[in-house]
Design a protein around this motif. Structure first.
Motif, PDB file in Angstrom:
ATOM      1  N   ASN A 104       0.811  -1.217   0.000  1.00  0.00           N
ATOM      2  CA  ASN A 104       0.000   0.000   0.000  1.00  0.00           C
ATOM      3  C   ASN A 104       0.842   1.263   0.000  1.00  0.00           C
ATOM      4  O   ASN A 104       1.922   1.323   0.595  1.00  0.00           O
ATOM      5  CB  ASN A 104      -0.919   0.012   1.225  1.00  0.00           C
ATOM      6  CG  ASN A 104      -1.845  -1.186   1.271  1.00  0.00           C
ATOM      7  OD1 ASN A 104      -2.124  -1.795   0.242  1.00  0.00           O
ATOM      8  ND2 ASN A 104      -2.320  -1.532   2.460  1.00  0.00           N
ATOM      9  N   THR A 105       0.326   2.280  -0.670  1.00  0.00           N
ATOM     10  CA  THR A 105       0.939   3.599  -0.661  1.00  0.00           C
ATOM     11  C   THR A 105      -0.156   4.618  -0.937  1.00  0.00           C
ATOM     12  O   THR A 105      -1.288   4.253  -1.266  1.00  0.00           O
ATOM     13  CB  THR A 105       2.046   3.715  -1.727  1.00  0.00           C
ATOM     14  OG1 THR A 105       2.665   4.995  -1.632  1.00  0.00           O
ATOM     15  CG2 THR A 105       1.481   3.550  -3.133  1.00  0.00           C
ATOM     16  N   ARG A 106       0.159   5.880  -0.783  1.00  0.00           N
ATOM     17  CA  ARG A 106      -0.788   6.945  -1.128  1.00  0.00           C
ATOM     18  C   ARG A 106      -0.178   7.795  -2.236  1.00  0.00           C
ATOM     19  O   ARG A 106       0.984   8.205  -2.153  1.00  0.00           O
ATOM     20  CB  ARG A 106      -1.133   7.818   0.075  1.00  0.00           C
ATOM     21  CG  ARG A 106      -1.941   7.109   1.137  1.00  0.00           C
ATOM     22  CD  ARG A 106      -2.550   8.089   2.124  1.00  0.00           C
ATOM     23  NE  ARG A 106      -3.600   8.904   1.532  1.00  0.00           N
ATOM     24  CZ  ARG A 106      -4.883   8.539   1.444  1.00  0.00           C
ATOM     25  NH1 ARG A 106      -5.270   7.356   1.899  1.00  0.00           N
ATOM     26  NH2 ARG A 106      -5.780   9.347   0.898  1.00  0.00           N
ATOM     27  N   SER A 119      -5.514   6.033  -1.508  1.00  0.00           N
ATOM     28  CA  SER A 119      -4.719   4.839  -1.230  1.00  0.00           C
ATOM     29  C   SER A 119      -4.593   4.007  -2.497  1.00  0.00           C
ATOM     30  O   SER A 119      -5.590   3.710  -3.157  1.00  0.00           O
ATOM     31  CB  SER A 119      -5.381   4.024  -0.120  1.00  0.00           C
ATOM     32  OG  SER A 119      -4.664   2.842   0.141  1.00  0.00           O
ATOM     33  N   ILE A 121      -3.429   0.395  -3.776  1.00  0.00           N
ATOM     34  CA  ILE A 121      -3.210  -0.938  -3.215  1.00  0.00           C
ATOM     35  C   ILE A 121      -2.693  -1.860  -4.307  1.00  0.00           C
ATOM     36  O   ILE A 121      -3.390  -2.142  -5.278  1.00  0.00           O
ATOM     37  CB  ILE A 121      -4.511  -1.507  -2.624  1.00  0.00           C
ATOM     38  CG1 ILE A 121      -5.015  -0.581  -1.510  1.00  0.00           C
ATOM     39  CG2 ILE A 121      -4.293  -2.918  -2.094  1.00  0.00           C
ATOM     40  CD1 ILE A 121      -6.392  -0.911  -1.018  1.00  0.00           C
ATOM     41  N   ALA A 196     -10.522   1.178   7.066  1.00  0.00           N
ATOM     42  CA  ALA A 196     -10.058   0.913   5.702  1.00  0.00           C
ATOM     43  C   ALA A 196     -11.248   0.988   4.755  1.00  0.00           C
ATOM     44  O   ALA A 196     -12.216   0.254   4.925  1.00  0.00           O
ATOM     45  CB  ALA A 196      -9.394  -0.456   5.619  1.00  0.00           C
ATOM     46  N   ALA A 201     -10.285   3.596  -2.880  1.00  0.00           N
ATOM     47  CA  ALA A 201      -8.932   3.189  -3.262  1.00  0.00           C
ATOM     48  C   ALA A 201      -8.865   2.798  -4.730  1.00  0.00           C
ATOM     49  O   ALA A 201      -9.882   2.557  -5.388  1.00  0.00           O
ATOM     50  CB  ALA A 201      -8.476   2.019  -2.397  1.00  0.00           C
TER      51      ALA A 201
END
Length: 405
Positions: A104-106, A119, A121, A196, A201
Motif C-alpha cells: 500500500n501507498t498513497r 490509497s 493498493i 479501511a 482506493a
C-alpha cells in the motif's frame, strides 16, 4: 391496617407533596436513565464493531510483519514479509484457499482536471475472492497483468464516482504518480471497515506497484505491508494459522521468537468484546453512582417527613396503630418513590438509546435484562434507604410525639 390501606395512605401522602416527591425521585430517575442508556450504547457499540469485523470475512487471517513487541516500540514496520512468502502460503498450506498480499501507498490520482490523493493498493488477482469483493464493471486484473507489470487499475466505487461522475470509467486513462494507467474495472461498493475504505482506493497489480510506485526495498523480493489469507472454512482457521506459522518459520529460518504475527477475526472479536465489555461495565458503574445518590436523597427526605409528621404518627399510635403499621407505611412510601423513579428513568433511558440509534450508525440495543436489573436495584435502594426513617418513625413514643407536635 392491611397492606391495601397502607398503600392508599402512602399514595395520598406522596401526592399531597407533588413537588417534593418529584424532586426526591429525580436522583433515581437520572441514575436509572444513565445506567440503561450506557449499557444500551455499550452493547450497540459492540455490535457495530463486530459487524465491521465480520465484514472482513469469517475465515480471513492477516499475516503482519514484525511481532507484537516490534510493532509496539517502533513505527517502522520491518520488511520481512515478501511476495514469495505469500506465494508459498498459497501453494504449500492445504487449509488455505486464497492469498491476497497487499503493498500500500498513497498517491495523487489525476483524470483530466480532477485529482485526489488516495490509497493505492498493489495486490494480486486473488483479492476479490479473499476479501469478498465483486467487480461491478469491467474486470479485475489477471496473472498476465502481474507477469507483464501492466499499468492497469481497478477503482473503488466512490473513487470512480468522484473522478468520472456518471461516465463509465472502463477503458479510460488516468495518471498515478506521473504514470498512465488504464481503468479496467470498478468494484462494487462495500463501505469502510475498521478505518479501511476500499471504495476510495485504486487497486493495481502488485508487481506494477513495486516497480513503478513504491520500489523494491527488500533483498528477498517485493516487501509487503501484510498478507491476507482465506482459510477453507471456519473450522480450518486454527489449522491454517498453525500451518502458516510453521511454514514462515522455516522460510525465515527462525529459531526464537517469530518475526511476524497472525491475526484472525476470532482474535479480533475476542479482543473487541473484552474491551467494549469492560468499557460498558465501567460506564454503567459510574452511572450507578447516581442511584446511590438518589437513595440518599430518599432517605434524607423521608427523615424530614418523619420530623414533619410527628403529630400524625403520635395520633395514629395513640388510637392503636402498631410499630409495624408505621414501619410498613414509611417503607411503602420509600419503595413507591424509588420504583416510580425507576420506571420514569427506564422510559428516558430507552428513549435515549433509540435517539442514539436514529442519529448515529449504532444499532439501538435495548437490554431487557439491564432494564429489569436496574428497576429492581432502584426498588431495592428505596427499601434499603427507607429502613432508617421508617424505623425512627415506628419507634416514636406516642406521648412524646404528641407533646412535641
Amino acid at each position: 391496617m392491611n397492606l391495601l390501606e397502607s398503600l392508599q395512605m402512602a399514595g395520598k401522602t406522596l401526592l399531597s407533596n407533588k413537588l417534593r416527591s418529584s424532586l426526591t425521585m429525580l436522583g433515581i430517575v437520572i441514575g436509572n436513565a444513565s445506567v440503561i442508556a450506557m449499557i444500551g450504547v455499550g452493547e450497540a457499540g459492540q455490535k457495530f464493531v463486530n459487524k465491521q469485523l465480520e465484514s472482513l470475512g469469517p475465515n480471513v487471517l492477516f499475516i503482519i510483519p514484525g511481532n507484537q513487541e516490534t510493532q509496539r516500540i517502533t513505527r517502522d514496520v520491518p520488511k520481512n514479509l515478501v511476495l514469495a512468502d505469500a506465494e508459498a502460503i498459497a501453494t504449500q498450506v492445504p487449509t488455505v484457499v486464497g492469498v491476497a498480499p497487499e503493498l500500500n501507498t498513497r498517491q495523487v490520482v489525476t483524470y483530466r482536471n480532477r485529482n485526489t490523493n488516495v490509497s493505492i493498493i498493489g495486490t494480486t488477482p486473488s483479492f476479490p475472492m479473499v476479501r469478498e469483493f465483486e467487480t461491478g464493471k469491467g474486470r479485475f486484473f489477471t496473472d498476465i497483468d502481474i507477469k507483464r507489470n501492466n499499468q492497469v487499475t481497478v477503482l473503488g466505487a466512490d473513487l470512480a464516482q468522484r473522478l468520472f461522475g456518471t461516465q463509465n470509467p472502463v477503458g479510460e486513462q488516468l495518471r498515478i504518480k506521473n504514470s498512465s494507467f488504464q481503468v479496467i474495472g470498478v468494484l462494487e461498493a462495500k463501505g469502510s471497515s475498521l478505518g479501511a475504505n476500499y471504495d476510495e482506493a485504486a487497486l493495481i497489480p502488485i508487481t506494477t506497484s513495486a516497480n513503478r510506485l513504491v520500489g523494491r526495498n527488500s533483498p528477498y523480493g517485493i516487501a509487503l505491508d501484510y498478507i491476507v489469507a482465506s482459510a477453507r472454512d471456519s473450522n480450518s482457521v486454527d489449522a491454517a494459522e498453525f500451518q502458516i506459522t510453521n511454514l514462515l518459520r522455516l522460510r525465515h529460518k527462525i529459531t526464537g521468537e517469530d518475526d511476524f504475527s497472525i491475526r484472525s477475526q476470532k482474535d479480533a472479536l475476542q479482543t473487541v468484546g473484552q474491551i467494549t465489555g469492560a468499557l460498558t461495565i465501567m460506564l454503567a458503574a459510574i452511572a450507578a453512582i447516581s442511584l446511590i445518590v438518589g437513595g440518599i436523597g430518599i432517605m434524607n427526605i423521608m427523615l424530614v417527613s418523619v420530623t414533619e409528621r410527628t403529630q400524625e404518627i403520635g395520633l395514629r399510635k395513640a388510637i392503636g396503630a402498631t410499630e409495624q403499621d408505621i414501619l410498613v407505611q414509611f417503607m411503602i412510601e420509600a419503595i413507591i418513590l424509588s420504583a416510580a423513579g425507576g420506571l420514569v428513568g427506564t422510559v428516558i433511558g430507552v428513549g435515549g438509546i433509540l435517539l442514539v440509534g436514529a442519529l448515529t450508525p449504532l444499532e439501538a440495543g435495548i437490554s431487557v435484562m439491564a432494564i429489569t436489573l436496574t428497576v429492581g436495584v432502584s426498588g431495592a435502594i428505596g427499601l434499603f434507604f427507607g429502613v432508617v426513617p421508617a424505623r425512627r418513625a415506628a419507634k416514636l413514643d406516642p406521648i412524646v410525639a404528641l407533646r412535641s407536635a
